[in-house]
Each structure stands twice: as C-alpha cells, then as structure tokens.
Scaffold this active site. Structure first.
Site, PDB file in Angstrom:
ATOM      1  N   GLY A  32     -11.256 -31.524  10.371  1.00  0.00           N
ATOM      2  CA  GLY A  32     -10.405 -32.484   9.682  1.00  0.00           C
ATOM      3  C   GLY A  32     -11.204 -33.335   8.720  1.00  0.00           C
ATOM      4  O   GLY A  32     -12.368 -33.054   8.413  1.00  0.00           O
ATOM      5  N   LYS A  84      -6.650 -53.201  11.395  1.00  0.00           N
ATOM      6  CA  LYS A  84      -7.758 -52.964  10.470  1.00  0.00           C
ATOM      7  C   LYS A  84      -8.025 -54.220   9.643  1.00  0.00           C
ATOM      8  O   LYS A  84      -9.185 -54.592   9.399  1.00  0.00           O
ATOM      9  CB  LYS A  84      -7.403 -51.798   9.537  1.00  0.00           C
ATOM     10  CG  LYS A  84      -8.579 -51.231   8.781  1.00  0.00           C
ATOM     11  CD  LYS A  84      -9.377 -50.280   9.653  1.00  0.00           C
ATOM     12  CE  LYS A  84     -10.407 -49.521   8.851  1.00  0.00           C
ATOM     13  NZ  LYS A  84     -10.979 -48.405   9.609  1.00  0.00           N
TER      14      LYS A  84
END
Length: 764
Positions: free
Chosen positions: A196, A94
């Site tokens: 979710g 990331k």
C-alpha cells in the site's frame, strides 16, 4: 497498556463540548478599538499590503502556521472506506497532535469526493488559505496520483503522512537497527509485506538510504510481486522481482535480514523468524495487532531487533515522531514543498537523537531509568522534547539548502530557543537564568546526593555549565546509583559527611556553630553530633566559604530545614525573618508570589519584612516591583483579623519606602485588574500600574494560591521556592520537584551566590 473501551472513547469525544479542537483568537478583542483593528476598517490595510506583495500574507495572517488536514475518508485507520464525515474524529485527532507537538494550527477538512480529479480541483481552490497540506487516510492507488498532482500545482508543502510519515520514522529506525546489528544497508536482504501507500513510500526511502532494489522482495495479498504479473500498478512494478523461486512469505523470508510488515496482524510465525539471518530486524507495524506479537518474536529469536506500532513495547514506529516537526520546519521557512532532501534530513535527525542521552522527562513518562541506544531503544520516544528542535531545524536547513524556502534562518540557536518557548518547554525567563548562571558558575552543594532527582539535576547543571556540583553522601552508594542511572559523575565532587576524612572539617564546623549559638545552649559536643546531618554539614560548607550555595528539600521537611538555616546561616541583618517566593510565568505575564513556605501566621512587622524582601528579590530578577498586599477585604472595610495586619504593614512600607509602588490591603481581583482597581480606588498608589508582586496575608493563602494555579493551568511555569533573607544562598526544593525544577533553582542559587560575592567585593 490501558485498555480503551467503546464507552470511554465515546465519552471522551462527547464530554464537555463535542470534538477535540477549537479556534481561539490571538489578538485583543474586548474594546471597540480592538474590533475596529481586527475587522473593519483596520483590516483593509493588511489586505492591501498583501495585494501589493503576496508573500506578506505570511506577515499579516496565520497562513505560515496553518495546515489543512484533508481526507475523503476512503482509508481511515484500519476501518477502510467509511466516508468523509465518519473520518472527521481522526482528522480532529491529527489536528490535536499537530498543535500539542508542533504548535501548529489546523483546520480539518473532510471532502466528500472519491474522484481524484475532482478531489484535487477542490483542494487547489482552497489552498491559498494554508501554509501546508497534510493528506490523510486516502486509499491507494489514488493517493499517489493526488499527492503528485498537488505537489506540482501548489506552491506550499504537501505531504501524504500515511506514506511519508511512516517511511521517515521506519527508515530512521532501520538505520539505527542496522547499526546495532552491525549490518550495512547496501548488503541486507529486505522483505516488505504489504504494497500500500505506506509500504511503497517506506521502500522508496530505504532505497534512497542505500538499499539495493535487487535485495528487496515485496508482497501483497497475492504473494511475492514478480515482474511477470499482469496489470501491475507503476508503484508495485518499481519493486517487482525477476526471481521465480519465491512466491509466499514463508519462502521470501528465509535468510532475510529485515522484515517490514505494513499489512495485517498475525501473519508472521515464529518459525519464519527463526529462518531469518543472524540478528534479524523485524518491524511488525500493523495496528492494533502486529504481524507477530512482541512476545512471540522475542521468544523465537533472542537476538531479534523488534519494532511495532504500539506504545506498550520498545521501539514504537509512530508518525507523531515526524509529521509535526517536518511541517514545523517547512512552515518556518515558508517552504514551497516538502522534498526528498527534507525527508532525509528528518531521518538523520531522528536517528541521531536516539543515540543521545535520554532526557529525564522521557524516563519518567515510561517509568524507566535505563533508556540508552541499543536493541530496546533505537527510535526516540514520541514524548522526547528534543524532537521539535532537532527535527524541525534539520528540515528547515534542508529546505533552505535545497532551494524551496522563501525565508532564510541564520541564527539557529535562537530558532531552536523559539521552538522551545512555543511549546512551553523553555521560557525566556528560564533561559535568561541559565545563561546568567553559566557566565559565573559557582560551587553548589546538593544535600540529598543519593536522591535520583537530585543527582540527575547535579549532573545536568554541570553539563550545562551552570555550577560545580558537590554531592553529599556515601561515595560507594552514589557511584552505584550513578551507574544504575547511567550518569557520569566525572568532575563532580562527592563528600561523605559521616566519614571524617575531610581534614577535620566536621570538628571545625561544630566549633563555629557552638560559638555562634553559645548563648542558645549549644555545646561543642551537641554541634559535633549535628554535623552528621546533611543540612547542618552542607550549610556549614557554605557558611565557612568552602562552597557558594546549597540546595536541599527533596527529603527534608521544611520545618527542619528552616530551623537549621536559622542556626547555621542566620537571618540577614535588619530583618526579623526570612521568607520564600515562587515565580509564576503565566500567559498573562510573570508574577512573584510571597511568602509561600516560611511564615505561617505573620504579624504586621513580619509582613513588612516579607514585602521588603520581595521588593529586593523582584529587583534581583531585573524587574521593578509593583506590589499588592492582599486580603479578603479592600482598604479598611474590615477592621478585625488579618486585614488589619496587612493594613498596618502597608502603612509601614509606604512611610519607609515612599517611592515603592505598593498598596493594600486589597482583594486579588482588584490587584490584577488595573481598570477595575483604578475605577473603584483612584487614590491607590498603584494607579495605572500592572501589579507583578503579590504578598499574601499568611503562608496558607500564598501556598494554596500558587498550587491552585499550578493544578489548574499546566501551561503555567513555576520557579521556586526562592529563599529571601538568609545571610547566604541556601535554597529549597520540595519532594514534588522535577529535575528541571531543581536545575532552575540551582541557576537561581548560582546567581544569588555571585551577587553576594559582588556585594562583598564592593564593600571591601
């Protein structure tokens, strides 16, 4: 799509040095003075300034460009709760994406704590170090609480990308897919499979965009979420339906306009898609295996508008389209938060970008030529270089307008230019060239009009206002090519040099060439035949004043182009040769390299000509030439071979131009290291100066050197070749040139032509 093996992945992460990111200093550190400024005692001064005014931390430190990527490893990719340390490769990845797409520095922080309260306590204590926090791979429902608490307690942007990044991209995609399908978001029936963090955030943003809650059915592992179910979390309760007639996905999807899958692979059947409304929109976003494959979905319904999370199919929903640019915009205004206004601004910017003409660099990456807004392209590609300017600027504006920005931006054009320079997409040099050319656009002939790169460059140069293009080629063929490439040739002149319909121009050009070359054995008939060749005809357009500049080289060998240029245009008076130069824009500055293409084995007189031409060219770019003439030896240490030629050329130049900063022969390390050169050779005319112009002893060494630097450092921008010494602006490219390379050379050619016109008008 390339298959990724376990062995390849492990080697990638362990080879050379472990991991994917590193920390690099941004200030000088080689001298004692540098270290005293960087640390004690100099560092005390910014510390005290920050103590007086805390916002000065953005002025004196990297806080304004530093994001923490933080996880506890409880929901890592599709791997689940594998622990904080095991999730570190993902967090490093990331960080890499933040850096390469947004120019943002990152520390990845893995916190071994599952208790939400203790986790938040830890983050709150380290938050002063950062300009923003990206929460990553934290399981639901804890992630909702963690984000909400940190947003309340911290005064910097906090975003859980698994929620909002996916939401922003999918909403932008849905907005455009609905436009393609001709449907209104307030009317469509939406089925969301999954409940979710990502699914909840996506659905919230759909509602913010105009979707009606009563038209939404959400499913979890137990089926359709209804409001009579016990122990619903607050997030699920928000989208629980009062309907009692639907329980399964098969029942819920009948007649639905939109399916959004954020669940698991292969749970959506072809029959289910067939049961949907006309022009169904299917976002199968489970990774790596989507809820239904792209092939099966398209086979079941030809009218389906399909999106997945995979790069090997159209319309990829990829968070990298969003998070680097959302944080970039937030950081640049020192935002206190990432709010709903900023998210929606990102949605609009991403959606709008898909409707604009696709840059050539995107088509090249995906090996296509026909990307345009429609069923197979309603989301920008992750490699689109415009994302950083469009999305970041939109987010920054929204932050300012919504009152969460500490810093205001007023000159948005300059801000966008700065973003382009940050990632090396554009430099101050190329911007200056383009801006100068736009002030005085000229008629430019593009020799190989039927080459896709040349045609795209001509169209782009016209759109940017750099020039008035003239394409050489058969009009029917060029128009067919333009149609295939989806290029607009309106306003671009096309000349068919082989169809003598141009008011007898071929005969006129042949007459002029035969007269000029009469004592070189040319006859009119031979010259007339030559005018069927694009380089002879195109250069003659410039020579006779019909056009101002000429671009060639994508097809033609240099040897042929050089020959034609000498015959038609001629070498500038006072010179025995002409040459080419490449400009290298490096991290250490701009360097001018000569001669890279023309003179294979120059003697001392030709080298002197190249040096003179180089000095004029550097001055053309508004720089003062500081020139080193290079060899493999220094100042007469070798008395045979090429060093002697360079030595003699330097003597000639220093006598003829006593005020020019030029010296040699010298090795390249002494040329580029001022301290080393001054210490070893204090007598040099270059003493105390930084060299910016390098003249090589032959074409081979010059050509190899610039190409070596190009191959070793992808961040080095190269402009060229730039012609030096012909009577008219004739400029070359090569077969490796990109569209941007050709546009840059076009800008140089336009400026060259304008300067030549100024010289002639001053003489008159």
């Amino acid at each position: 799509m390339v298959k990724v093996t376990k062995e390849d992945a492990l080697l990638y992460h362990s080879n050379i040095r472990p991991g994917k990111i590193e920390v690099k200093p941004t200030k000088p550190y080689h001298t004692q003075t540098d270290l005293s400024l960087a640390y004690s005692p100099g560092v005390a001064y910014p510390c005290l300034e920050i103590q007086k005014n805390p916002d000065d931390v953005y002025k004196y430190t990297d806080k304004g460009n530093l994001v923490a990527v933080i996880s506890n490893g409880t929901a890592v990719l599709g791997l689940g709760d594998i622990g904080a340390m095991s999730g570190k490769p993902v967090m490093e990845g990331k960080g890499l994406l933040f850096k390469i797409y947004g120019g943002i520095d990152v520390f990845d922080i893995e916190v071994d704590e599952k208790d939400p309260e203790k986790f938040c306590d830890a983050i709150e204590k380290i938050a002063p170090s950062f300009g923003g926090i990206n929460l990553e791979d934290i399981k639901a429902p804890e992630c909702f609480y963690i984000e909400e608490r940190l947003k309340k307690t911290l005064d910097i942007p906090v975003m859980h990308d698994d929620q909002h990044g996916t939401a922003i991209i999918s909403v932008a995609g849905l907005k455009n897919a609905l436009e393609v399908a001709g449907k209104n978001i307030g009317d469509v029936k939406i089925v969301v499979n999954g409940a979710g963090a990502a699914a909840i955030s996506c659905t919230k943003l759909y509602v913010a965009l105009g979707a009606k809650i009563e038209n939404i059915l959400m499913l979890d592992s137990k089926g359709v979420i209804t409001d009579d179910r016990e122990r619903l979390t607050p997030q699920k309760a928000m989208f629980a339906t009062s309907r009692r007639d639907v329980h399964t996905l098969e029942e819920a999807i009948k007649g639905a306009d939109v399916f959004v899958g954020l669940s698991k692979g292969n749970i959506l059947s072809q029959d289910m898609i067939r049961s949907m409304a006309d022009k169904p929109i299917v976002f199968a976003l489970a990774n790596p295996v989507p809820e239904i494959s792209y092939e099966d979905a398209v086979a079941s319904r030809p009218d389906v508008l399909m999106s997945t999370g995979r790069s090997d199919y159209p319309n990829q929903i990829n968070n990298v389209i969003g998070f680097p640019y959302i944080f970039r915009g937030a950081l640049d205004v020192h935002a206190k938060a990432i709010n709903e206004e900023m998210k929606l601004a990102a949605v609009e910017a991403i959606a709008d970008l898909a409707k604009q003409a696709v840059p050539d660099v995107v088509n090249q990456v995906y090996h296509v030529t026909d990307l345009s807004f429609g069923p197979k392209y309603f989301i920008p590609k992750p490699v689109d270089p415009r994302l950083i300017t469009e999305v970041s600027a939109a987010v920054a504006k929204a932050a300012i307008e919504s009152g969460v920005a500490r810093k205001t931006i007023t000159d948005w054009d300059s801000y966008k230019q700065g973003l382009l320079q940050l990632l090396g997409q554009e430099t101050a040099l190329t911007r200056k060239l383009h801006e100068t050319a736009r002030m005085h656009p000229q008629k430019v002939v593009f020799a190989e009009g039927g080459h896709p790169t040349m045609m795209k460059a001509a169209v782009q140069a016209k759109q940017e206002g750099i020039c008035f293009p003239i394409l050489l080629g058969n009009p029917d063929r060029l128009n067919r090519l333009a149609q295939r490439l989806k290029l607009n040739l309106d306003g671009i002149e096309i000349i068919d040099m082989r169809a003598d319909q141009e008011q007898g121009r071929r005969a006129t050009f042949a007459k002029h060439l035969a007269e000029k070359r009469a004592r070189n054995g040319y006859t009119f008939e031979e010259a007339y035949d030559k005018m069927y060749e694009r380089n002879y005809f195109g250069m003659s357009l410039v020579e006779d004043g019909i056009a101002d500049a000429f671009i060639t080289g994508l097809y033609t060998k240099y040897s042929n182009t050089i020959k034609v240029a000498k015959e038609v245009i001629g070498i500038r008076e006072g010179y025995k040769t002409f040459g080419t130069m490449h400009i290298l824009n490096t991290k250490k500055g701009i360097f001018y390299i000569a001669d890279t293409l023309i003179n294979r084995h120059p003697d001392e007189n030709v080298l002197a000509d190249i040096a003179k031409l180089s000095a004029h060219t550097v001055e053309f770019f508004n720089e003062t030439p500081v020139m080193a003439m290079l060899s493999y030896s220094n100042f007469g240490t070798d008395e045979v071979g090429s060093p002697v030629k360079v030595h003699l050329a330097v003597e000639q130049m220093q006598k003829e131009f006593p005020d020019l900063a030029i010296d040699g022969e010298m090795q390249v390390n002494f040329a580029l290291n001022k301290d080393l050169r001054d210490d070893k050779f204090p007598f040099s005319r270059l003493k105390g100066k930084d060299v910016n112009t390098l003249v090589f002893p032959n074409m081979s060494s010059a050509n190899c050197s610039y190409k070596l630097l190009q191959a070793l450092d992808a961040d080095t921008e190269i402009i060229g070749p730039i012609q030096m010494g012909l009577n008219k602006p004739i400029h070359f490219t090569d077969f490796e040139s990109s569209v941007n390379d050709v546009v840059n050379i076009t800008a140089v050619a336009v400026i060259d032509a304008y300067v030549e016109k100024l010289k002639k008008s001053n003489i008159k």
